[in-house]
Design a protein around this motif. Structure first.
Motif, PDB file in Angstrom:
ATOM      1  N   HIS A   1      31.325  43.602   4.939  1.00 17.27           N
ATOM      2  CA  HIS A   1      32.407  43.022   5.748  1.00 17.27           C
ATOM      3  C   HIS A   1      32.173  41.509   5.889  1.00 17.27           C
ATOM      4  CE1 HIS A   1      34.453  46.755   6.897  1.00 17.27           C
ATOM      5  NE2 HIS A   1      33.268  47.283   6.649  1.00 17.27           N
ATOM      6  N   SER A   2      33.215  40.815   6.359  1.00 16.91           N
ATOM      7  CA  SER A   2      33.152  39.352   6.304  1.00 16.91           C
ATOM      8  C   SER A   2      32.573  38.692   7.560  1.00 16.91           C
ATOM      9  CB  SER A   2      34.556  38.794   6.080  1.00 16.91           C
ATOM     10  OG  SER A   2      35.374  39.042   7.214  1.00 16.91           O
ATOM     11  N   VAL A   3      32.679  39.351   8.713  1.00 26.99           N
ATOM     12  CA  VAL A   3      32.353  38.728  10.007  1.00 26.99           C
ATOM     13  C   VAL A   3      33.036  37.357  10.127  1.00 26.99           C
ATOM     14  CG1 VAL A   3      30.574  38.388  11.751  1.00 26.99           C
ATOM     15  CG2 VAL A   3      30.085  39.814   9.787  1.00 26.99           C
ATOM     16  N   LEU A   4      34.322  37.348   9.837  1.00 17.46           N
ATOM     17  CA  LEU A   4      35.084  36.099   9.983  1.00 17.46           C
ATOM     18  C   LEU A   4      35.932  36.102  11.257  1.00 17.46           C
ATOM     19  CD1 LEU A   4      36.195  35.456   6.284  1.00 17.46           C
ATOM     20  CD2 LEU A   4      34.411  34.280   7.591  1.00 17.46           C
ATOM     21  N   SER A   5      36.112  37.291  11.861  1.00 18.77           N
ATOM     22  CA  SER A   5      36.988  37.357  13.040  1.00 18.77           C
ATOM     23  C   SER A   5      36.546  36.433  14.192  1.00 18.77           C
ATOM     24  CB  SER A   5      37.113  38.801  13.531  1.00 18.77           C
ATOM     25  OG  SER A   5      35.839  39.354  13.691  1.00 18.77           O
ATOM     26  N   PRO A   6      35.232  36.262  14.447  1.00 20.04           N
ATOM     27  CA  PRO A   6      34.878  35.364  15.561  1.00 20.04           C
ATOM     28  C   PRO A   6      35.409  33.949  15.337  1.00 20.04           C
ATOM     29  CG  PRO A   6      32.960  36.643  14.857  1.00 20.04           C
ATOM     30  CD  PRO A   6      34.037  36.902  13.848  1.00 20.04           C
ATOM     31  N   PHE A   7      35.403  33.493  14.082  1.00 17.68           N
ATOM     32  CA  PHE A   7      35.845  32.110  13.797  1.00 17.68           C
ATOM     33  C   PHE A   7      37.372  32.016  13.747  1.00 17.68           C
ATOM     34  CE2 PHE A   7      32.005  33.088  11.202  1.00 17.68           C
ATOM     35  CZ  PHE A   7      31.120  32.644  12.158  1.00 17.68           C
ATOM     36  N   LEU A   8      37.983  33.039  13.135  1.00 21.73           N
ATOM     37  CA  LEU A   8      39.451  33.041  13.089  1.00 21.73           C
ATOM     38  C   LEU A   8      40.025  33.044  14.500  1.00 21.73           C
ATOM     39  CD1 LEU A   8      39.954  35.649  10.244  1.00 21.73           C
ATOM     40  CD2 LEU A   8      40.993  33.386  10.292  1.00 21.73           C
ATOM     41  N   ASN A   9      39.418  33.834  15.374  1.00 26.86           N
ATOM     42  CA  ASN A   9      39.988  33.990  16.714  1.00 26.86           C
ATOM     43  C   ASN A   9      39.734  32.788  17.617  1.00 26.86           C
ATOM     44  OD1 ASN A   9      40.648  36.399  15.628  1.00 26.86           O
ATOM     45  ND2 ASN A   9      39.456  37.668  17.026  1.00 26.86           N
ATOM     46  N   LEU A  10      38.751  31.958  17.243  1.00 22.40           N
ATOM     47  CA  LEU A  10      38.527  30.717  17.997  1.00 22.40           C
ATOM     48  C   LEU A  10      39.337  29.565  17.413  1.00 22.40           C
ATOM     49  CD1 LEU A  10      34.645  30.664  18.557  1.00 22.40           C
ATOM     50  CD2 LEU A  10      36.407  30.882  20.294  1.00 22.40           C
ATOM     51  N   GLY A  11      39.888  29.779  16.223  1.00 18.35           N
ATOM     52  CA  GLY A  11      40.632  28.695  15.565  1.00 18.35           C
ATOM     53  C   GLY A  11      39.769  27.885  14.614  1.00 18.35           C
ATOM     54  N   LEU A  12      38.466  28.213  14.510  1.00 13.40           N
ATOM     55  CA  LEU A  12      37.579  27.420  13.652  1.00 13.40           C
ATOM     56  C   LEU A  12      37.903  27.603  12.172  1.00 13.40           C
ATOM     57  CD1 LEU A  12      34.113  27.961  15.401  1.00 13.40           C
ATOM     58  CD2 LEU A  12      35.500  25.885  15.387  1.00 13.40           C
ATOM     59  N   LEU A  13      38.474  28.746  11.819  1.00 16.28           N
ATOM     60  CA  LEU A  13      38.977  28.963  10.456  1.00 16.28           C
ATOM     61  C   LEU A  13      40.452  29.291  10.575  1.00 16.28           C
ATOM     62  CD1 LEU A  13      36.316  31.288   8.744  1.00 16.28           C
ATOM     63  CD2 LEU A  13      36.618  28.826   8.396  1.00 16.28           C
ATOM     64  N   THR A  14      41.217  28.943   9.539  1.00 16.04           N
ATOM     65  CA  THR A  14      42.631  29.332   9.566  1.00 16.04           C
ATOM     66  C   THR A  14      42.807  30.571   8.686  1.00 16.04           C
ATOM     67  OG1 THR A  14      43.347  28.077   7.619  1.00 16.04           O
ATOM     68  CG2 THR A  14      43.255  26.878   9.713  1.00 16.04           C
ATOM     69  N   PRO A  15      43.770  31.438   9.037  1.00 17.11           N
ATOM     70  CA  PRO A  15      43.968  32.631   8.206  1.00 17.11           C
ATOM     71  C   PRO A  15      44.310  32.268   6.763  1.00 17.11           C
ATOM     72  CG  PRO A  15      45.610  32.509   9.995  1.00 17.11           C
ATOM     73  CD  PRO A  15      44.630  31.417  10.212  1.00 17.11           C
ATOM     74  N   LEU A  16      45.085  31.177   6.600  1.00 17.81           N
ATOM     75  CA  LEU A  16      45.513  30.839   5.235  1.00 17.81           C
ATOM     76  C   LEU A  16      44.331  30.431   4.363  1.00 17.81           C
ATOM     77  CD1 LEU A  16      48.038  30.814   3.522  1.00 17.81           C
ATOM     78  CD2 LEU A  16      48.351  28.394   4.082  1.00 17.81           C
ATOM     79  N   GLU A  17      43.369  29.693   4.928  1.00 20.79           N
ATOM     80  CA  GLU A  17      42.250  29.278   4.070  1.00 20.79           C
ATOM     81  C   GLU A  17      41.377  30.475   3.673  1.00 20.79           C
ATOM     82  OE1 GLU A  17      40.194  26.066   6.009  1.00 20.79           O
ATOM     83  OE2 GLU A  17      39.739  27.282   7.760  1.00 20.79           O
ATOM     84  N   CYS A  18      41.303  31.483   4.532  1.00 23.82           N
ATOM     85  CA  CYS A  18      40.530  32.692   4.167  1.00 23.82           C
ATOM     86  C   CYS A  18      41.270  33.450   3.062  1.00 23.82           C
ATOM     87  CB  CYS A  18      40.337  33.594   5.388  1.00 23.82           C
ATOM     88  SG  CYS A  18      39.380  32.826   6.700  1.00 23.82           S
ATOM     89  N   ILE A  19      42.572  33.573   3.215  1.00 24.53           N
ATOM     90  CA  ILE A  19      43.378  34.287   2.225  1.00 24.53           C
ATOM     91  C   ILE A  19      43.321  33.557   0.880  1.00 24.53           C
ATOM     92  CG2 ILE A  19      45.794  34.826   1.622  1.00 24.53           C
ATOM     93  CD1 ILE A  19      46.220  35.348   4.672  1.00 24.53           C
ATOM     94  N   GLN A  20      43.476  32.234   0.938  1.00 24.31           N
ATOM     95  CA  GLN A  20      43.481  31.469  -0.320  1.00 24.31           C
ATOM     96  C   GLN A  20      42.130  31.517  -1.020  1.00 24.31           C
ATOM     97  OE1 GLN A  20      45.030  27.724   1.134  1.00 24.31           O
ATOM     98  NE2 GLN A  20      47.128  28.251   0.515  1.00 24.31           N
ATOM     99  N   ALA A  21      41.045  31.502  -0.236  1.00 18.93           N
ATOM    100  CA  ALA A  21      39.713  31.569  -0.854  1.00 18.93           C
ATOM    101  C   ALA A  21      39.538  32.900  -1.575  1.00 18.93           C
ATOM    102  CB  ALA A  21      38.643  31.391   0.213  1.00 18.93           C
TER     103      ALA A  21
END
Ligand SMILES: Cc1cc2nc3c(=O)[nH]c(=O)nc-3n(C[C@H](O)[C@H](O)[C@H](O)COP(=O)(O)OP(=O)(O)OC[C@H]3O[C@@H](n4cnc5c(N)ncnc54)[C@H](O)[C@@H]3O)c2cc1C
Ligand code: SF4
Length: 510
Positions: free
Chosen positions: A268-288
């Motif tokens: 799994h990615s463990v990206l939800s903590p950053f996405l939910n704080l705004g530190l990552l954007t959903p689009l940049e994760c999808i595009q990567a």
């Protein structure tokens, strides 16, 4: 003077209200101890939140923004948002306050009262934190009795041109590759895919200082602040994303539903903590992820599966929250009223699958999706646990827990408390599911194959008891009506035995 107020879960890389510094512009951020005590939030979640805020403010200062920052104070300072804002308004002669639309229903609806109290206008602006705005979702949902994530997801892929061919068809020909993404523990044991270790947490004086304050100010909250294991800056989150794309995305799809004793994260990615704080954007994760597919670095089942989670589920859940609040918090379609089991906050139960998940939550404030849904969620559903208590438990235990994501996931997805507004059936599973998808049963004191006796796995009786209890509600459901029929075929003596076993077991957990 204008104040741009940045909420803790709006740490956006390009904040639309902050194009450049200006002499009449102040940026304000507030760490509020009363807000942090609203529920017993996990200490690591609070440490992540306040550390990320401090790093974000430091970055703004570097960019020459005039910044006001209210720190958690380890004295007896109990200032809430309005007290801090009131003192700033007076001290700095602030005439207007601006902020992005809050992600939380209660915060958003408290703004008119706040404005009155402060005597200055508080103006909201649309937030770019999600790909689908609340208005767009509402107009899509309008007039529909039930909503299906799949329809929403396909529409977004087409309209946003994500993972599509130049002819406007889904890459690979299928919209959904879930059938390749349900591999069992037995297959896992045979293939032995290597799970890459996560990097050790970087020693960061900001995090150390916050952790010390959190453990002092919130001593009764679960977990240990000093054990925070994820980064707290934008750069750290970007590195984490890169690492996931290079090391784990390839196998994400295949082992998405598998559970392995002692493995917290798997692929799994463990990206939800950053996405939910705004530190990552959903689009940049999808595009990567899409780029990894186009560069031949990750297979389609993994990339589609990952994009479906973010573009599909995450956006959908967010839309449902804004569509259904505030009534959503009150739903209880199944009339569940049992208080949480006595071990909910310690994990001290003989059920290995459940105790492993709870220990993951207490020690690391994280469980992957299948543990949240099919182990813990399944247990709370089958046991008839009270929705508000379950919601509180989930909201307190996870790094990535925020109201907008917890309310629909807990009440709609796991507890079926909304009567199936978006879940087509309750996610109920018996011991066979746990034994097939994971290996916890191998080290459990109970036996997934035994239905009776001291070593019987309780998931048997809980599962059948659930269908017996709700036979009228689910008898005609095309996806699970079959289970009701099987229940009805059992002899009255068997049914009574199952009910008694389930009741006895549940009473023992109180
Ligand atoms: C009962 C329950 C409670 C949950 N609580 C939360 C929560 O508080 N916060 C949270 O962000 N997610 C929550 N989820 C969704 C999902 O379980 C987590 O997002 C995921 O486990 C986070 O780990 P990950 O980043 O490694 O996810 P991955 O498995 O790597 O998935 C990638 C991303 O997809 C998104 N995602 C996947 N499923 C969902 C979903 N159902 N809802 C929203 N986003 C989703 C997340 O942003 C996640 O980071 C919950 C699910 C359930 C069933
Ligand atoms: S035997 Fe039952 S309780 Fe034990 S791990 Fe398996 S499913 Fe869970």
């Amino acid at each position: 003077m204008r104040l741009i107020w940045i909420l803790g879960d709006q740490l956006l890389p390009s904040h639309p209200l902050l194009p450049s510094p200006a002499p009449d512009l102040l940026v304000g951020m507030i760490e509020s101890a009363p807000r942090g005590s609203h529920l017993r939030y996990h200490q690591q979640k609070l440490t992540l939140l306040y550390s990320a805020m401090r790093h974000y403010a430091a970055d703004l200062k570097k960019r020459k923004f005039n910044t006001l920052y209210h720190h958690l104070n380890d004295s007896s300072d109990q200032a809430d948002y309005s007290t801090v804002l009131a003192s700033w308004v007076k001290q700095h002669r602030i005439q207007e306050i601006h902020l992005l639309d809050p992600n939380e229903f209660d915060t958003l609806h408290s703004l008119p009262t706040l404005s009155k109290k402060l005597g200055v206008p508080v103006q909201r602006h649309p937030s770019p934190q999600f790909l689908v705005s609340r208005e767009e979702f509402q107009s899509w949902a309008q007039g529909k009795k039930h909503l299906l994530m799949e329809t929403h997801y396909r529409r977004l892929r087409t309209e946003r041109n994500i993972l599509m061919t130049p002819q406007g068809l889904p890459e690979g020909g299928d919209w959904n590759l879930d059938d390749q993404n349900r591999r069992t523990f037995r297959e896992f044991a045979k293939e032995k895919p290597k799970v890459p270790p996560l990097p050790p947490p970087v020693k960061d004086p900001v995090v150390q200082e916050v952790a010390a304050q959190v453990s002092k100010l919130f001593p009764h909250h679960p977990g240990k602040a000093a054990d925070l294991w994820v980064p707290t800056t934008r750069q750290g989150a970007l590195d984490w994303l890169k690492l996931f794309i290079h090391q784990r995305l390839e196998k994400f799809g295949s082992w998405e539903d598998t559970m392995v004793d002692g493995e917290l994260i798997l692929f799994h990615s463990v990206l939800s903590p950053f996405l939910n704080l705004g530190l990552l954007t959903p689009l940049e994760c999808i595009q990567a992820a899409e780029k990894a597919y186009r560069d031949g670095k990750a297979p389609l089942n993994s990339v589609e599966g990952f994009i479906r989670q973010i573009l599909g589920w995450r956006e959908f859940i967010h839309g449902i929250y804004w569509l259904k609040m505030p009534e959503y918090r009150e739903v209880n379609f199944l009339g569940a009223d049992r208080p949480l089991p006595r071990w909910a906050y310690t994990g001290e139960t003989e059920m290995r699958c459940v105790s492993q998940a709870i220990h993951g939550a207490i020690d690391h404030a994280y469980n992957h999706h299948i543990q949240r849904l099919m182990v813990l969620g399944n247990f709370f559903l089958l046991g008839g646990y009270e929705p508000k208590a379950v919601l509180r438990w989930y909201s307190e235990l996870y790094l990535d827990a925020y109201d907008w994501v917890m309310v629909p996931n807990v009440l709609g997805m796991i507890l079926f408390a909304d009567g199936g507004f978006f879940a087509t059936k309750p996610y109920a599973a018996g011991a066979a599911y746990q034994d097939k998808m994971g290996n916890h049963c191998a080290s459990c004191q109970l036996d997934p194959k035994q239905r009776e006796g001291p070593q019987a796995c309780p998931f048997h009786s809980l599962y059948w008891n659930f269908f017996g209890q709700h036979a009228k509600l689910f008898g005609k459901n095309p996806r699970i009506g079959m289970m009701v029929k099987l229940w009805e075929k059992k002899t009255p003596a068997d049914q009574t035995q199952i009910r008694q076993n389930a009741q006895r077991f549940l009473n023992q957990q109180a």
